[in-house]
Design an enzyme around this catalytic site. Structure first.
Site, PDB file in Angstrom:
ATOM      1  N   GLY A  55     -40.100  -4.449  -7.268  1.00 55.92           N
ATOM      2  CA  GLY A  55     -40.750  -3.142  -7.348  1.00 55.92           C
ATOM      3  C   GLY A  55     -39.825  -2.013  -6.941  1.00 55.92           C
ATOM      4  O   GLY A  55     -39.896  -0.906  -7.482  1.00 55.92           O
ATOM      5  N   GLU A  63     -36.758   7.015  -9.862  1.00 48.37           N
ATOM      6  CA  GLU A  63     -36.155   8.123  -9.118  1.00 48.37           C
ATOM      7  C   GLU A  63     -34.861   8.580  -9.778  1.00 48.37           C
ATOM      8  O   GLU A  63     -34.551   9.771  -9.795  1.00 48.37           O
ATOM      9  CB  GLU A  63     -35.912   7.752  -7.659  1.00 48.37           C
ATOM     10  CG  GLU A  63     -35.381   8.930  -6.876  1.00 48.37           C
ATOM     11  CD  GLU A  63     -35.853   8.987  -5.438  1.00 48.37           C
ATOM     12  OE1 GLU A  63     -35.427   9.922  -4.753  1.00 48.37           O
ATOM     13  OE2 GLU A  63     -36.640   8.129  -5.014  1.00 48.37           O
TER      14      GLU A  63
END
Length: 137
Positions: A55, A63
């Site tokens: 994850g 990001e």
């Protein structure tokens, strides 16, 4: 086209040299009028201990995309920094590649919000992320 900075895919990818982005194998693949896309391999660099996409790797892809998209919405003398990242994981991926698709939700003078959706090679949604950024300078 929404972008204030005009970079080619080669120039975008060159910014990743000697960074975590390069280590994870993230490559920018598409720059559209209001979208930025990248691919990331699902392999030993991005697996968690049980052989599935970590994850945190999905979050790193999100990001990376949101931060670069945010940077491309700034002018000279400005930069962006992440302020919040939210990720909802929908389905596991064990091999191949994933593709992140980043589009703006809000583009303000002082802050931005980006949605990044991660898809597997079959085009199935695996993760939905939202990145908030602050515009500095």
């Amino acid at each position: 086209m929404i972008w204030k900075r005009h970079l080619t895919l080669d120039e975008l990818n060159a910014t990743s040299d000697n960074t975590m982005v390069a280590h994870l194998g993230i490559v920018y693949t598409r720059l559209g009028d209001d979208v930025l896309e990248a691919e990331m391999p699902v392999d030993t660099r991005t697996h968690q201990p049980f052989g599935l996409l970590h994850g945190g790797a999905s979050a790193a892809l999100a990001e990376t995309l949101g931060s670069m998209a945010g940077f491309m919405m700034t002018r000279d003398g400005q930069c962006v920094v992440g302020t919040e990242l939210n990720a909802t994981h929908h389905r596991p991926v064990s091999e191949g590649k994933v593709r992140g698709v980043c589009q703006p939700l809000h583009l303000g003078r002082q802050n931005q919000s980006w949605e990044i959706v991660v898809f597997d090679e079959q085009g199935r949604r695996c993760c939905t992320c939202r990145l908030g950024t602050a515009v500095l300078g």
